[in-house]
Motif scaffolding. Sequence first.
Motif, short mmCIF file in Angstrom:
data_model
loop_
_atom_site.label_atom_id
_atom_site.label_comp_id
_atom_site.label_asym_id
_atom_site.label_seq_id
_atom_site.Cartn_x
_atom_site.Cartn_y
_atom_site.Cartn_z
N ALA A 88 0.86 -1.18 0.00
CA ALA A 88 0.00 0.00 0.00
C ALA A 88 0.90 1.23 0.00
CB ALA A 88 -0.89 0.01 1.23
N ARG A 103 -0.59 -4.31 2.67
CA ARG A 103 -2.02 -4.24 2.42
C ARG A 103 -2.76 -4.97 3.52
NH1 ARG A 103 -3.38 -3.46 -3.31
NH2 ARG A 103 -5.21 -4.75 -2.97
N THR A 107 -9.56 -6.39 2.11
CA THR A 107 -9.51 -5.19 1.27
C THR A 107 -10.85 -4.90 0.61
OG1 THR A 107 -8.79 -6.48 -0.67
CG2 THR A 107 -7.07 -5.58 0.77
N ARG A 111 -11.01 2.17 0.69
CA ARG A 111 -9.65 2.49 1.10
C ARG A 111 -9.55 3.95 1.57
NH1 ARG A 111 -4.00 1.66 -2.40
NH2 ARG A 111 -2.67 2.83 -0.96
N TYR A 112 -10.33 4.83 0.97
CA TYR A 112 -10.21 6.27 1.25
C TYR A 112 -11.40 6.77 2.05
CZ TYR A 112 -6.51 5.85 -2.17
OH TYR A 112 -5.38 5.45 -2.83
N ASP A 129 -5.95 7.99 3.34
CA ASP A 129 -5.71 6.61 2.94
C ASP A 129 -5.72 5.77 4.21
OD1 ASP A 129 -4.74 4.15 2.13
OD2 ASP A 129 -3.23 4.98 0.79
N TRP A 131 -5.27 2.72 4.64
CA TRP A 131 -4.29 1.64 4.69
C TRP A 131 -2.96 2.11 5.25
CZ3 TRP A 131 -4.89 -1.52 -0.51
CH2 TRP A 131 -6.20 -2.02 -0.57
N GLU A 153 -10.57 5.93 -5.32
CA GLU A 153 -11.00 4.53 -5.24
C GLU A 153 -10.97 3.89 -6.63
OE1 GLU A 153 -11.51 2.66 -2.74
OE2 GLU A 153 -12.02 3.95 -1.05
N HIS A 156 -7.40 3.33 -7.70
CA HIS A 156 -6.83 2.23 -6.92
C HIS A 156 -7.26 0.88 -7.46
CE1 HIS A 156 -6.56 -0.68 -3.70
NE2 HIS A 156 -7.87 -0.62 -3.49
#
Length: 366
Positions: A88, A103, A107, A111-112, A129, A131, A153, A156
């Motif tokens: 990540a 990571r 998942t 993520r955001y 972020d 992660w 996103e 990503h």
Amino acid sequence: MTSTIPHAIRSVRLAARVTTLLAGIFPEAGPAQAEGFRVMSHDQQEPRRMFVRWYGAEPPRPVALGGGLGVAAYRARIAEALTRAGYAVTLPPDGWDVYVDDRPVDTSGPRYAVVPSSLPFGDQWLVMDQWTRVHTATAATEEEAKDEAADRERRHVLTDARLVTLSDPDLWPHLERADELLGDGLTWLTQEVHEVTRYGDLVEHERIDALVRTANALRAGREVTQQGRMVSWRESAPVLNGSRSPEKYEVRWVPKSSTPSVGYFPGFERGPVQDDAVAVLVAAGLRMVVYGEPIGEGAWQCERPGVMVTAAVPTGERAAGVFVDAIGRGMEEQTERVPEVLRAAGWTVETDRSWTGAWAAFPPAG
């Protein structure tokens, strides 16, 4: 009190793995090196946020004169190497460091995240972020921050899709087109439609599944169409029992709504009497219909079958009431409970003569 030793050991091991990876590509910073990278952390608490910093001249000097590529260029190359290795990676907008972490095991979530800034000056919203636990963008308004988070996103997941299809680079142009067709959406619902009345079950997927499958449909020459937020194409079922022509069925992908309509059809007029009826039915544990994203003119994706409440037009003989009926298969038990639930709350309930299996209900007087 939870010990921080396991976190400290994890940080040391992460730093060692990242150093070993990058040392095979870039020089390490040290007394004998004019330029190079170093893996470090300024955090005093665990778990630490690890980052890679490039020490070197900026702006770059020509290689012939002993210069390197420059800090910005090395930062981008380091980030790319770490991303390709499955880490990540975050590049904060207000520095030269590359934040890195393993990571997470799960998942499937976003993520955001959008959070308010704690600083009294500058942009008031941050896109975090989750992660790597550092911000990756700033925004003046919450709406701008949400748009930025959704865009990140998408980028990503597109990057992840490229990574899982490294052995199939011919798919990459179709991945980009699929990303454009799908638009925003982290969680997706897919459904097969055989003929007009044979709707398959809704199956929930992560965005990367929708992205890769849509890209493969594009590469196979399928005519991928859009209706509102729905992306669909037609497939051929396997030929069985010597059938001359294979059956065609439609494959649909629709994002799961973050603001679904529960208990109502979104295209109909809604009023306070409807809200009251829905509240009574929900409190009694009835399963309400859920409509999500628009899938064409006057149509919305039915995300879950259930009981639907529709406003009834006043006739002059009664006050405004509602119609209550079921949407989807296997809802008989739910609709049978409607009269007893509403009557217990003081409503008058009659059989709706205009629609089999539905009820007309009128709120308590006064």
